[in-house]
Design a protein around this motif. Structure first.
Motif, PDB file in Angstrom:
ATOM      1  N   SER A   1      89.337 -52.626   9.430  1.00 48.05           N
ATOM      2  CA  SER A   1      89.424 -52.717  10.881  1.00 48.05           C
ATOM      3  C   SER A   1      88.062 -52.470  11.528  1.00 48.05           C
ATOM      4  O   SER A   1      87.190 -51.818  10.954  1.00 48.05           O
ATOM      5  CB  SER A   1      90.440 -51.709  11.407  1.00 48.05           C
ATOM      6  OG  SER A   1      90.457 -51.696  12.817  1.00 48.05           O
ATOM      7  N   TYR A   2      87.892 -52.977  12.750  1.00 46.26           N
ATOM      8  CA  TYR A   2      86.679 -52.715  13.516  1.00 46.26           C
ATOM      9  C   TYR A   2      86.821 -51.504  14.432  1.00 46.26           C
ATOM     10  O   TYR A   2      85.822 -50.910  14.833  1.00 46.26           O
ATOM     11  CB  TYR A   2      86.319 -53.935  14.378  1.00 46.26           C
ATOM     12  CG  TYR A   2      85.730 -55.076  13.604  1.00 46.26           C
ATOM     13  CD1 TYR A   2      84.367 -55.150  13.358  1.00 46.26           C
ATOM     14  CD2 TYR A   2      86.539 -56.091  13.112  1.00 46.26           C
ATOM     15  CE1 TYR A   2      83.820 -56.198  12.642  1.00 46.26           C
ATOM     16  CE2 TYR A   2      86.010 -57.155  12.392  1.00 46.26           C
ATOM     17  CZ  TYR A   2      84.646 -57.204  12.154  1.00 46.26           C
ATOM     18  OH  TYR A   2      84.113 -58.252  11.436  1.00 46.26           O
TER      19      TYR A   2
ATOM     20  N   THR B   1      83.606 -65.506  11.504  1.00 44.99           N
ATOM     21  CA  THR B   1      85.065 -65.563  11.547  1.00 44.99           C
ATOM     22  C   THR B   1      85.634 -64.573  12.548  1.00 44.99           C
ATOM     23  O   THR B   1      86.612 -64.863  13.255  1.00 44.99           O
ATOM     24  CB  THR B   1      85.653 -65.287  10.151  1.00 44.99           C
ATOM     25  OG1 THR B   1      85.162 -66.275   9.233  1.00 44.99           O
ATOM     26  CG2 THR B   1      87.176 -65.313  10.171  1.00 44.99           C
ATOM     27  N   ASP B   2      85.002 -63.408  12.625  1.00 38.24           N
ATOM     28  CA  ASP B   2      85.523 -62.326  13.464  1.00 38.24           C
ATOM     29  C   ASP B   2      84.826 -62.221  14.815  1.00 38.24           C
ATOM     30  O   ASP B   2      84.957 -61.198  15.500  1.00 38.24           O
ATOM     31  CB  ASP B   2      85.375 -60.982  12.732  1.00 38.24           C
ATOM     32  CG  ASP B   2      86.266 -60.881  11.511  1.00 38.24           C
ATOM     33  OD1 ASP B   2      87.160 -61.725  11.358  1.00 38.24           O
ATOM     34  OD2 ASP B   2      86.055 -59.944  10.717  1.00 38.24           O
TER      35      ASP B   2
ATOM     36  N   ARG C   1      81.699 -63.743   7.510  1.00 39.57           N
ATOM     37  CA  ARG C   1      82.687 -62.788   8.028  1.00 39.57           C
ATOM     38  C   ARG C   1      82.453 -62.547   9.517  1.00 39.57           C
ATOM     39  O   ARG C   1      83.412 -62.528  10.315  1.00 39.57           O
ATOM     40  CB  ARG C   1      82.564 -61.471   7.258  1.00 39.57           C
ATOM     41  CG  ARG C   1      83.392 -60.325   7.821  1.00 39.57           C
ATOM     42  CD  ARG C   1      84.898 -60.533   7.673  1.00 39.57           C
ATOM     43  NE  ARG C   1      85.614 -59.416   8.268  1.00 39.57           N
ATOM     44  CZ  ARG C   1      85.824 -58.256   7.634  1.00 39.57           C
ATOM     45  NH1 ARG C   1      85.406 -58.072   6.383  1.00 39.57           N
ATOM     46  NH2 ARG C   1      86.479 -57.282   8.245  1.00 39.57           N
TER      47      ARG C   1
ATOM     48  N   LEU D   1      86.266 -60.594  17.902  1.00 43.38           N
ATOM     49  CA  LEU D   1      86.574 -59.169  17.846  1.00 43.38           C
ATOM     50  C   LEU D   1      85.338 -58.296  18.075  1.00 43.38           C
ATOM     51  O   LEU D   1      85.465 -57.083  18.236  1.00 43.38           O
ATOM     52  CB  LEU D   1      87.177 -58.806  16.475  1.00 43.38           C
ATOM     53  CG  LEU D   1      88.423 -59.574  16.034  1.00 43.38           C
ATOM     54  CD1 LEU D   1      88.788 -59.182  14.597  1.00 43.38           C
ATOM     55  CD2 LEU D   1      89.582 -59.311  16.976  1.00 43.38           C
TER      56      LEU D   1
END
Length: 353
Positions: free
Chosen positions: A283-284, A308-309, A305, A312
């Motif tokens: 998780s971030y 992709t995120d 990565r 977020l």
């Protein structure tokens, strides 16, 4: 009013804010309306922690100095030079502000006013005093802005567009409620650092600033570390030891004790130095007083990565080449006027309504 006249008003506000710092709060010659505002603002800073226990004087002073540094003629010119604001038709823009760190909604407010629109502002219950005070100062400096800012505690009504900041849950409500209006809706985001093991001690000390400033409550605070396989955390621990005094603040210490206890009772493996825990987690969003970490295989994998995120992530701290929009170590809480939350250009949005 012309854009130049609005800029001048904000420059005067920047001069006013520049008088207040943890090291030296002293009235300066030539600052407009100090007789009316200086002592009252000093008193408000003293009372800020009684309004919100996270708003210590040091954190409020840091926010004020950041805005004083931002509101200069050169910065305002650089920020606005790429936009055509001459033909903006004034509209009423509803602002629903967050309150996690001091003056976190100030950028939205100045963006609305400086583009010639009117701001209808609903502040967070966590930050209800600083922004109205500064708006009052601004209007005293430039009385023609009297109708440019209105604060309300009621339901927003009579607006043409909206900028709203909240959690992922409230964002779904905002998206439904404001579906018929032009809008910018902001959700939860977090910031991360990508380490290689080759960072200098000074850079890792800067990373500590990115972690601990505002007690880690901001979306620009680093809450996640990406580290290579077999990363040695020793230099990291040694560098951030400079921030050990944070544990003496009771509210932070209570969160540290609670979150550490939850991790231990859940049999999670953590690393701990007495004022920060780090835990391997994908998780971030980590709890206050904790940072999550995750291993990466190689630079190509971590770049993918991050791409992709990207929805977020607010900002990335790293020395790795090819990371778009990366921020220098220690600078996550020093955004420029042109560093837009969530990467959404607020001025472009406001100039086309």
């Amino acid at each position: 009013m012309t854009l130049a006249e609005r800029k001048t008003a904000f420059v005067e506000l920047g001069k006013f804010l520049g008088q207040f710092s943890a090291e030296n709060t002293t009235p300066k010659e030539g600052v407009q309306h100090n007789d009316l505002f200086f002592d009252n603002f000093s008193n408000l800073i003293e009372l800020s922690q009684s309004h919100n226990r996270w708003f210590t004087k040091d954190e409020v002073y840091f926010a004020l100095q950041s805005w004083a540094d931002a509101l200069t003629p050169d910065n305002l010119d650089k920020w606005l030079s790429n936009y055509n604001l001459d033909t903006v038709e004034p509209k009423t823009i509803g602002l629903i502000l967050a309150g996690n760190i001091p003056l976190v909604g100030f950028h939205d407010l100045i963006s609305v006013v400086i583009t010639g629109h009117k701001a209808l502002v609903k502040t967070s219950s966590n930050d209800q005093h600083l922004l109205p005070f500064l708006a009052k100062y601004l209007i005293t400096v430039e009385p023609r802005l009297e109708n440019a800012v209105t604060f309300t505690e009621q339901k927003l009504e009579g607006f043409d567009a909206v900028i709203a900041t909240g959690s992922n849950n409230t964002a779904r409500y905002f998206e439904y409620y404001f579906k018929d209006k032009p809008s910018i809706i902001r959700k939860n985001r977090n910031s991360a650092a990508i380490l290689t093991g080759n960072e200098s001690k000074e850079e890792l000390i800067g990373l500590g600033e990115d972690i601990f400033r505002y007690f880690g409550l901001g979306c620009r605070n680093v809450s996640k570390l990406f580290v290579p396989k077999d990363y040695d955390f020793t230099p990291f621990w040694e560098a951030i030891y400079e921030y050990r005094d944070i544990i003496h603040y009771e509210k932070y210490a209570n969160n540290y004790d609670y979150n550490k206890a939850v991790f231990l009772m859940s049999n999670f493996k953590i690393l701990d130095n007495g004022f920060l825990t780090i835990k391997e987690d994908s998780s971030y969003s980590s709890p206050i007083s904790s940072v999550f970490y995750e291993f990466y295989e190689n630079t190509d994998a971590i770049k993918q990565r991050i791409e992709t995120d990207k929805e977020l992530i607010q900002c990335i701290v790293s020395n790795i080449d090819g990371i778009g929009g990366k921020v220098a170590f220690g600078d996550t809480q020093k955004p420029q006027l042109w560093d837009y939350a969530d990467g959404v250009d607020t001025i472009a949005f406001l100039s086309k309504i």
